[in-house]
Design a protein around this motif. Structure first.
Motif, PDB file in Angstrom:
ATOM      1  N   LEU A  53      36.176  38.312  42.970  1.00 42.26           N
ATOM      2  CA  LEU A  53      36.927  39.197  42.504  1.00 42.26           C
ATOM      3  C   LEU A  53      37.698  39.783  43.522  1.00 42.26           C
ATOM      4  O   LEU A  53      37.285  39.816  44.623  1.00 42.26           O
ATOM      5  CB  LEU A  53      36.301  40.242  41.601  1.00 42.26           C
ATOM      6  N   VAL A  54      38.825  40.556  43.140  1.00 40.80           N
ATOM      7  CA  VAL A  54      39.741  41.282  44.173  1.00 40.80           C
ATOM      8  C   VAL A  54      39.326  42.840  43.837  1.00 40.80           C
ATOM      9  O   VAL A  54      39.777  42.934  42.499  1.00 40.80           O
ATOM     10  CB  VAL A  54      41.028  40.869  44.249  1.00 40.80           C
ATOM     11  N   GLU A  55      38.880  43.356  44.612  1.00 38.97           N
ATOM     12  CA  GLU A  55      38.842  45.138  44.346  1.00 38.97           C
ATOM     13  C   GLU A  55      39.987  45.632  45.337  1.00 38.97           C
ATOM     14  O   GLU A  55      40.051  45.273  46.595  1.00 38.97           O
ATOM     15  CB  GLU A  55      37.498  45.577  44.933  1.00 38.97           C
ATOM     16  N   ILE A  56      40.698  46.485  44.689  1.00 37.58           N
ATOM     17  CA  ILE A  56      41.843  47.434  45.448  1.00 37.58           C
ATOM     18  C   ILE A  56      41.481  48.752  45.089  1.00 37.58           C
ATOM     19  O   ILE A  56      41.297  49.444  44.271  1.00 37.58           O
ATOM     20  CB  ILE A  56      43.157  47.041  44.943  1.00 37.58           C
ATOM     21  N   ASP A  57      41.234  49.393  46.376  1.00 34.07           N
ATOM     22  CA  ASP A  57      41.293  50.692  46.517  1.00 34.07           C
ATOM     23  C   ASP A  57      42.670  51.706  46.753  1.00 34.07           C
ATOM     24  O   ASP A  57      42.998  51.113  48.059  1.00 34.07           O
ATOM     25  CB  ASP A  57      40.425  51.134  47.523  1.00 34.07           C
ATOM     26  N   LEU A  58      43.045  52.190  45.962  1.00 29.31           N
ATOM     27  CA  LEU A  58      44.499  52.690  46.062  1.00 29.31           C
ATOM     28  C   LEU A  58      44.595  53.944  47.028  1.00 29.31           C
ATOM     29  O   LEU A  58      45.404  54.295  47.367  1.00 29.31           O
ATOM     30  CB  LEU A  58      44.991  53.028  44.855  1.00 29.31           C
ATOM     31  N   GLY A  59      43.212  54.484  47.542  1.00 31.95           N
ATOM     32  CA  GLY A  59      43.180  55.751  48.166  1.00 31.95           C
ATOM     33  C   GLY A  59      43.623  56.935  47.720  1.00 31.95           C
ATOM     34  O   GLY A  59      43.907  58.048  48.704  1.00 31.95           O
TER      35      GLY A  59
ATOM     36  N   ALA B 141      41.127  49.306  41.320  1.00 28.96           N
ATOM     37  CA  ALA B 141      41.018  48.270  40.377  1.00 28.96           C
ATOM     38  C   ALA B 141      40.438  46.939  40.825  1.00 28.96           C
ATOM     39  O   ALA B 141      40.303  46.736  41.923  1.00 28.96           O
ATOM     40  CB  ALA B 141      42.682  48.031  39.815  1.00 28.96           C
ATOM     41  N   CYS B 142      39.950  46.431  39.891  1.00 27.62           N
ATOM     42  CA  CYS B 142      39.104  44.897  40.078  1.00 27.62           C
ATOM     43  C   CYS B 142      40.013  43.908  39.224  1.00 27.62           C
ATOM     44  O   CYS B 142      40.064  44.049  38.080  1.00 27.62           O
ATOM     45  CB  CYS B 142      37.690  44.902  39.704  1.00 27.62           C
TER      46      CYS B 142
END
Length: 93
Positions: free
Chosen positions: A34-40, A46-47
């Protein structure tokens, strides 16, 4: 660059200015990632997944290239083995 992904201990150290390489991804850890994105911003994240190792890598590289200020992590969805075996993949202990 805030791209985070597992690298096995026995993988040669890349040059400091080298671009991330799919061969460094410990693709043998799992068939699904899975790819996890932390928008900060305000703890938004989002995953995306499950994805194949290559699809997860391509998504992470694409997002990181467009938004380098975001933290993008590529994570194995399932890792077979014991905690000791898993730690042994990444350390000399």
């Amino acid at each position: 660059m805030a791209l985070i992904y597992p690298v096995r201990l026995d993988t040669p150290e890349p040059d400091d200015d080298a671009a991330p390489d799919f061969a460094e991804l410990a693709a043998d850890l799992s068939d699904q990632w899975l790819v996890e994105i932390d928008l900060g911003e305000d703890g938004d994240d989002a995953c995306f997944g499950p994805l194949t190792p290559r699809a997860a890598w391509d998504l992470a590289i694409g997002v990181d290239g467009r938004r380098p200020e975001w933290s993008v992590s590529v994570l194995p969805l399932h890792v077979p083995g014991t905690p000791d075996e898993l730690v042994g993949l990444f350390t000399d202990d």
